[in-house]
Design a protein around this motif. Structure first.
Motif, mmCIF file in Angstrom:
data_model
loop_
_atom_site.group_PDB
_atom_site.id
_atom_site.type_symbol
_atom_site.label_atom_id
_atom_site.label_comp_id
_atom_site.label_asym_id
_atom_site.label_seq_id
_atom_site.Cartn_x
_atom_site.Cartn_y
_atom_site.Cartn_z
ATOM 1 N N LYS A 124 11.258 2.519 3.145
ATOM 2 C CA LYS A 124 10.132 2.078 3.743
ATOM 3 C C LYS A 124 9.388 0.875 3.922
ATOM 4 O O LYS A 124 10.313 0.112 4.915
ATOM 5 C CB LYS A 124 10.451 2.195 2.057
ATOM 6 N N GLN A 125 8.219 0.536 3.805
ATOM 7 C CA GLN A 125 7.864 -0.729 4.581
ATOM 8 C C GLN A 125 8.058 -1.390 3.429
ATOM 9 O O GLN A 125 7.489 -2.588 3.709
ATOM 10 C CB GLN A 125 6.233 -0.331 4.826
ATOM 11 N N THR A 126 7.308 -1.019 2.873
ATOM 12 C CA THR A 126 7.791 -1.974 0.704
ATOM 13 C C THR A 126 8.284 -1.880 -0.241
ATOM 14 O O THR A 126 8.478 -0.418 -0.152
ATOM 15 C CB THR A 126 5.969 -2.211 0.048
ATOM 16 N N LEU A 127 9.289 -2.260 -1.154
ATOM 17 C CA LEU A 127 10.328 -2.322 -1.650
ATOM 18 C C LEU A 127 10.124 -3.356 -2.794
ATOM 19 O O LEU A 127 9.232 -3.803 -2.231
ATOM 20 C CB LEU A 127 11.132 -2.813 -1.212
ATOM 21 N N GLY A 128 9.477 -2.305 -4.200
ATOM 22 C CA GLY A 128 9.425 -3.112 -5.631
ATOM 23 C C GLY A 128 11.185 -3.295 -5.844
ATOM 24 O O GLY A 128 12.070 -2.661 -6.301
ATOM 25 N N VAL A 129 10.646 -4.774 -6.504
ATOM 26 C CA VAL A 129 11.940 -5.519 -6.499
ATOM 27 C C VAL A 129 12.298 -6.002 -7.618
ATOM 28 O O VAL A 129 10.796 -6.583 -7.945
ATOM 29 C CB VAL A 129 13.044 -6.073 -5.552
ATOM 30 N N ASN A 130 13.147 -6.983 -8.350
ATOM 31 C CA ASN A 130 13.922 -7.864 -9.212
ATOM 32 C C ASN A 130 13.883 -9.172 -8.746
ATOM 33 O O ASN A 130 14.168 -8.971 -7.924
ATOM 34 C CB ASN A 130 14.790 -6.748 -10.462
#
Ligand code: MN
Length: 252
Positions: free
Chosen positions: A173-179
């Motif tokens: 992935k090029q973007t990750l949704g993170v905490n």
């Protein structure tokens, strides 16, 4: 015969433990659960003061996981910190800073895989000569809210992953949704490391080695993948790839 890789996990120190209210260790089961889900066997590091014991623990294991926790003592990365900035430093775990620094040195001396999470990401940078942002709200005007403790199992901001990086290879992935549950961040990056993911406000969210051949695996992340593995399998893959690198060390 193939044996499950043994992963040394560095826990928090708790001033008042459950049994006798004295100094104890504390570790979220999410870390050890994630290692086991990734195929590894976790071993929790005890409070060890001497370089000899830390080195021996390093030799017995196949990889090291540095976990989250309290702030790192500021004098380890800035000897002349202004008092108003030093006042923003939170609770400390000075003994832990000492043995984790030794542990990082041993990981490099022994050529073992290492994975750093949150404080572990910051510790890796400090142990290798980098610095920290002491308090994001104070030092990075307009930054996102990176301390969302009530949403620690949720993806609260995005990070952009560098193409060609280890993190990109693992996640695809090029973007990750993170905490995001931190008020500090990596400042000046240690010479041997490079940034491979940032949030939109420029906060450093992942680092790797400049020369990837130096260790079998070296990745650090500011977020908590161990708390997101049920939400997206991409976060479990981080642990699986780390454990796979540890398994190769074991075979050598
Ligand atoms: Mn963040």
């Amino acid at each position: 015969m193939k044996r499950t890789p043994l992963i040394l996990v560095s826990p928090c120190l708790e001033r008042k433990g459950a049994e006798f209210a004295d100094v104890s260790i504390s570790l979220s089961n999410r870390y050890t659960d994630a290692i086991m889900a990734g195929g590894g066997l976790p071993q929790i590091l005890p409070s060890v003061g001497s370089r000899e014991l830390v080195a021996e623990m390093g030799r017995r294991c196949d990889g090291v996981l540095l976990t989250g926790g309290d702030d790192i003592q500021p004098h380890l990365y800035d000897k002349d910190m202004p008092a108003e900035l030093a006042a923003k430093v939170g609770q400390l775990e000075p003994e832990r800073d000492v043995w984790e620094t030794l542990l990082v040195e041993e990981v490099f001396a022994q050529g073992k895989p290492i994975f750093g999470i949150c404080r572990g990401h910051q510790m890796l940078n400090v142990a290798l000569g980098g610095t920290l942002v002491v308090d994001i709200p104070t030092q990075v005007p307009g930054a996102l809210n990176h301390r969302q403790m009530d949403r620690k199992m949720e993806q609260v901001h995005e990070v952009t992953v560098d193409r060609g990086s280890l993190l990109a290879k693992i996640t695809g992935k090029q973007t990750l949704g993170v905490n995001s549950t931190h008020h500090q961040a990596v400042g000046r990056v240690a010479d041997v490391l490079q940034v491979t993911a940032r949030s939109s406000d420029g906060i450093i969210e992942a680092m790797e080695l400049k020369d990837e051949t130096r260790l079998p695996f070296c990745l650090s992340v500011q977020f908590h993948p161990e708390r997101l593995i049920d939400l997206d399998p991409v976060f479990l893959r981080l642990f699986q790839c780390f454990v796979e690198a540890c398994a190769k060390v074991r075979q050598i």
